[in-house]
Design a protein around this motif. Structure first.
Motif, mmCIF file in Angstrom:
data_model
loop_
_atom_site.group_PDB
_atom_site.id
_atom_site.type_symbol
_atom_site.label_atom_id
_atom_site.label_comp_id
_atom_site.label_asym_id
_atom_site.label_seq_id
_atom_site.Cartn_x
_atom_site.Cartn_y
_atom_site.Cartn_z
ATOM 1 N N ARG A 1 0.724 -1.303 0.309
ATOM 2 C CA ARG A 1 0.049 -0.025 -0.136
ATOM 3 C C ARG A 1 0.798 1.359 0.132
ATOM 4 O O ARG A 1 2.024 1.452 0.527
ATOM 5 C CB ARG A 1 -0.979 0.123 1.038
ATOM 6 C CG ARG A 1 -1.777 1.195 1.444
ATOM 7 C CD ARG A 1 -2.354 1.123 2.974
ATOM 8 N NE ARG A 1 -3.285 2.262 2.946
ATOM 9 C CZ ARG A 1 -3.034 3.446 3.252
ATOM 10 N NH1 ARG A 1 -1.797 3.733 3.479
ATOM 11 N NH2 ARG A 1 -4.174 4.369 3.590
ATOM 12 N N LEU A 2 0.493 2.273 -0.802
ATOM 13 C CA LEU A 2 1.157 3.478 -0.811
ATOM 14 C C LEU A 2 0.144 4.665 -1.060
ATOM 15 O O LEU A 2 -0.583 4.607 -1.812
ATOM 16 C CB LEU A 2 2.126 3.480 -2.067
ATOM 17 C CG LEU A 2 3.347 4.759 -2.156
ATOM 18 C CD1 LEU A 2 4.290 4.268 -1.024
ATOM 19 C CD2 LEU A 2 3.913 4.795 -3.392
ATOM 20 N N PRO A 3 0.298 5.576 -0.149
ATOM 21 C CA PRO A 3 1.131 5.937 1.003
ATOM 22 C C PRO A 3 1.404 4.841 2.010
ATOM 23 O O PRO A 3 0.250 4.098 2.195
ATOM 24 C CB PRO A 3 0.586 7.035 1.753
ATOM 25 C CG PRO A 3 -0.075 7.874 0.767
ATOM 26 C CD PRO A 3 -0.820 6.707 -0.223
ATOM 27 N N ASN A 4 2.460 4.389 2.559
ATOM 28 C CA ASN A 4 2.395 3.425 3.580
ATOM 29 C C ASN A 4 2.038 3.842 5.084
ATOM 30 O O ASN A 4 1.535 4.971 5.078
ATOM 31 C CB ASN A 4 3.888 2.742 3.692
ATOM 32 C CG ASN A 4 4.935 3.697 4.026
ATOM 33 O OD1 ASN A 4 4.529 4.929 4.599
ATOM 34 N ND2 ASN A 4 6.236 3.518 3.983
ATOM 35 N N GLU B 1 11.027 7.883 -1.432
ATOM 36 C CA GLU B 1 10.854 8.006 0.113
ATOM 37 C C GLU B 1 10.915 6.776 0.835
ATOM 38 O O GLU B 1 11.620 6.735 1.917
ATOM 39 C CB GLU B 1 9.872 9.079 0.349
ATOM 40 C CG GLU B 1 9.747 9.440 1.969
ATOM 41 C CD GLU B 1 8.584 10.292 2.311
ATOM 42 O OE1 GLU B 1 8.604 10.851 3.289
ATOM 43 O OE2 GLU B 1 7.599 10.413 1.550
ATOM 44 N N VAL B 2 10.005 5.788 0.362
ATOM 45 C CA VAL B 2 9.950 4.476 1.226
ATOM 46 C C VAL B 2 11.459 3.606 1.103
ATOM 47 O O VAL B 2 12.042 3.342 2.175
ATOM 48 C CB VAL B 2 8.910 3.668 0.610
ATOM 49 C CG1 VAL B 2 9.010 2.200 1.200
ATOM 50 C CG2 VAL B 2 7.650 4.110 0.629
ATOM 51 N N LYS B 3 12.103 3.788 -0.146
ATOM 52 C CA LYS B 3 13.273 3.145 -0.334
ATOM 53 C C LYS B 3 14.285 3.948 0.601
ATOM 54 O O LYS B 3 15.175 3.288 1.201
ATOM 55 C CB LYS B 3 13.655 3.100 -1.824
ATOM 56 C CG LYS B 3 12.811 2.254 -2.546
ATOM 57 C CD LYS B 3 13.454 2.423 -4.104
ATOM 58 C CE LYS B 3 12.397 1.791 -5.138
ATOM 59 N NZ LYS B 3 13.007 1.883 -6.529
ATOM 60 N N GLN B 4 14.297 5.316 0.349
ATOM 61 C CA GLN B 4 15.362 5.842 1.204
ATOM 62 C C GLN B 4 15.269 5.503 2.765
ATOM 63 O O GLN B 4 16.338 5.087 3.443
ATOM 64 C CB GLN B 4 15.272 7.103 0.992
ATOM 65 C CG GLN B 4 16.268 8.266 1.706
ATOM 66 C CD GLN B 4 15.921 9.707 1.681
ATOM 67 O OE1 GLN B 4 14.790 10.039 2.241
ATOM 68 N NE2 GLN B 4 16.770 10.505 1.038
ATOM 69 N N GLN B 5 14.062 5.704 3.338
ATOM 70 C CA GLN B 5 13.991 5.320 4.791
ATOM 71 C C GLN B 5 14.062 3.893 5.150
ATOM 72 O O GLN B 5 14.665 3.631 6.308
ATOM 73 C CB GLN B 5 12.753 5.954 5.363
ATOM 74 C CG GLN B 5 12.511 7.597 5.069
ATOM 75 C CD GLN B 5 13.768 8.217 5.778
ATOM 76 O OE1 GLN B 5 13.984 7.865 6.861
ATOM 77 N NE2 GLN B 5 14.291 9.102 4.886
ATOM 78 N N PHE C 1 6.564 -0.196 6.563
ATOM 79 C CA PHE C 1 7.013 0.514 5.506
ATOM 80 C C PHE C 1 6.686 -0.097 4.230
ATOM 81 O O PHE C 1 6.524 0.687 3.095
ATOM 82 C CB PHE C 1 8.632 0.101 5.519
ATOM 83 C CG PHE C 1 9.663 0.883 6.382
ATOM 84 C CD1 PHE C 1 9.834 2.061 5.945
ATOM 85 C CD2 PHE C 1 9.918 0.427 7.570
ATOM 86 C CE1 PHE C 1 10.700 2.759 6.663
ATOM 87 C CE2 PHE C 1 10.754 1.252 8.210
ATOM 88 C CZ PHE C 1 10.938 2.312 7.875
ATOM 89 N N ALA C 2 6.027 -1.385 3.961
ATOM 90 C CA ALA C 2 5.253 -2.052 2.959
ATOM 91 C C ALA C 2 4.163 -2.723 3.323
ATOM 92 O O ALA C 2 4.099 -3.743 3.112
ATOM 93 C CB ALA C 2 6.332 -2.738 2.283
ATOM 94 N N PRO C 3 3.041 -2.207 3.640
ATOM 95 C CA PRO C 3 1.895 -2.743 4.412
ATOM 96 C C PRO C 3 1.345 -3.459 3.207
ATOM 97 O O PRO C 3 1.175 -2.912 2.028
ATOM 98 C CB PRO C 3 1.261 -1.424 4.727
ATOM 99 C CG PRO C 3 1.433 -0.496 4.107
ATOM 100 C CD PRO C 3 2.893 -0.547 4.005
ATOM 101 N N ARG D 1 -8.332 -1.582 4.189
ATOM 102 C CA ARG D 1 -8.338 -0.631 5.424
ATOM 103 C C ARG D 1 -6.762 -0.849 5.761
ATOM 104 O O ARG D 1 -6.298 -2.366 5.335
ATOM 105 C CB ARG D 1 -8.993 -0.844 6.659
ATOM 106 C CG ARG D 1 -9.347 -2.094 6.958
ATOM 107 C CD ARG D 1 -10.173 -2.247 8.363
ATOM 108 N NE ARG D 1 -9.259 -1.955 9.516
ATOM 109 C CZ ARG D 1 -9.727 -2.124 10.582
ATOM 110 N NH1 ARG D 1 -10.827 -2.350 10.874
ATOM 111 N NH2 ARG D 1 -8.919 -1.739 11.670
ATOM 112 N N PRO D 2 -6.092 -0.120 6.327
ATOM 113 C CA PRO D 2 -4.725 -0.404 6.706
ATOM 114 C C PRO D 2 -4.771 -1.328 8.212
ATOM 115 O O PRO D 2 -5.522 -1.293 9.146
ATOM 116 C CB PRO D 2 -4.282 0.951 7.241
ATOM 117 C CG PRO D 2 -5.254 1.678 7.684
ATOM 118 C CD PRO D 2 -6.370 1.292 6.493
#
Length: 321
Positions: A82-85, A94-98, A122-124, A129-130
């Motif tokens: 899911r993005l945004p995570n 941004e995900v990869k960097q963090q 980071f990668a749900p 729903r989250p």
């Protein structure tokens, strides 16, 4: 689907699983990812609850492939995220960097569920729903990994405060390894900076996570207030990455293994050879991040040292955060 049978999509939306004491990550995958075509989840609606204080995103949440270079999570057990995570990262760069700054922690094997916990944020997994990690999962990983992080001078980050996550009788991802401790990978008792394979990719991960890197000899090793103190020989040191080191630091170089007075470190059993030393400066102390004997015959070491000259490390806000 039989008449009157509730779909997994309905079940999540209406909370019919909420009485379960936590769902296995792989049960979630079987329930939700195998029964529906992947494109069903390309875009979906989601209303933020108060977990993120009602933040509105500039993009509608979407499902995207977990890229191979997202090393923290590319082999976590599912293919789409899911993005945004769930850490408010809105773009894949941004995900990869963090996420990249957490990869070295996985190699420490401080808890069997470290990857499951971190990747749930980071990668749900893509659902209606989250689904957050259960509080007990966070606490278990924190209790095992925070001491390892402390060795490197990092506190457990505020963004992973366990009280933020749902209790286990809510719909959440629980510990995957419970009860049967024999199923867990063995947890290393070796001092964390000494417990690293001499592999090029492993060396480069620590190189990028460190403030400085040196080829040097060690004159003496002492114990001091629960730490292990490494005193460098006065012979010439080869600087591979200077970072925050000043000339006076190099003249009288002393490094510490935080809380490492009594844990084994095979590299320090014999001090006759050169070492590849990588570390960070924390509160005026130089903390050891990684140590390898300088093996002239090692192709992995030769490749890594050559690669250091041209490699552009990613910019992290700070490692492990």
């Amino acid at each position: 689907m039989a008449h009157g049978q509730k779909s997994p999509r309905w079940a999540l939306t209406h909370g019919s699983f909420s009485s379960a004491p936590g769902l296995s990550l792989f049960s979630l995958l079987l329930l939700f990812l195998t029964v529906s075509a992947a494109d069903e989840y390309d875009y979906y609606s989601w209303q933020s609850d108060n977990f993120h204080n009602g933040r509105f995103y500039t993009k509608q949440p979407q499902c995207v492939d977990i890229p191979a270079d997202l090393r923290l999570c590319h082999n976590v057990g599912y293919k789409k995220m899911r993005l945004p995570n769930l850490l408010d990262h809105e773009t894949m760069p941004e995900v990869k960097q963090q996420a990249g700054s957490w990869v070295p922690l996985l190699a420490k094997r401080c808890h069997a569920d470290t990857q499951v916990f971190l990747c749930s944020l980071f990668a749900p997994v893509c659902l209606d729903r989250p689904i957050y990690p259960c509080r007990s999962l966070c606490e278990a990983v924190r209790d095992s990994c925070a001491p390892v992080m402390e060795t490197y001078g990092f506190p457990w980050p505020e963004m992973l405060t366990c009280d933020k996550f749902p209790i286990d009788n809510d719909l959440c991802i629980p510990m995957q390894f419970t009860g049967n401790l024999a199923t867990q990978p063995p947890v290393s008792k070796v001092c964390p900076p000494c417990d690293n394979e001499l592999k090029a990719d492993n060396i480069m991960e620590h190189y990028c996570a460190s403030d400085f890197a040196l080829k040097m000899k060690i004159k003496e090793v002492k114990k001091e207030k629960g730490d292990r103190k490494l005193i460098a020989a006065q012979k010439k040191k080869k600087v591979l990455k200077q970072g925050v080191l000043r000339k006076k630091d190099l003249k009288k170089l002393t490094l510490y293994i935080k809380n490492g007075a009594n844990c084994p470190c095979a590299q320090l059993d014999s001090l006759g050879s050169n070492f590849l030393i990588m570390g960070r400066k924390v509160d005026q102390q130089l903390l050891l991040m990684s140590i390898h004997k300088w093996d002239k015959k090692s192709k992995e070491l030769k490749f890594a040292v050559k690669y250091m000259k041209s490699h552009q490390c990613p910019t992290y806000h700070t490692v492990f955060q």
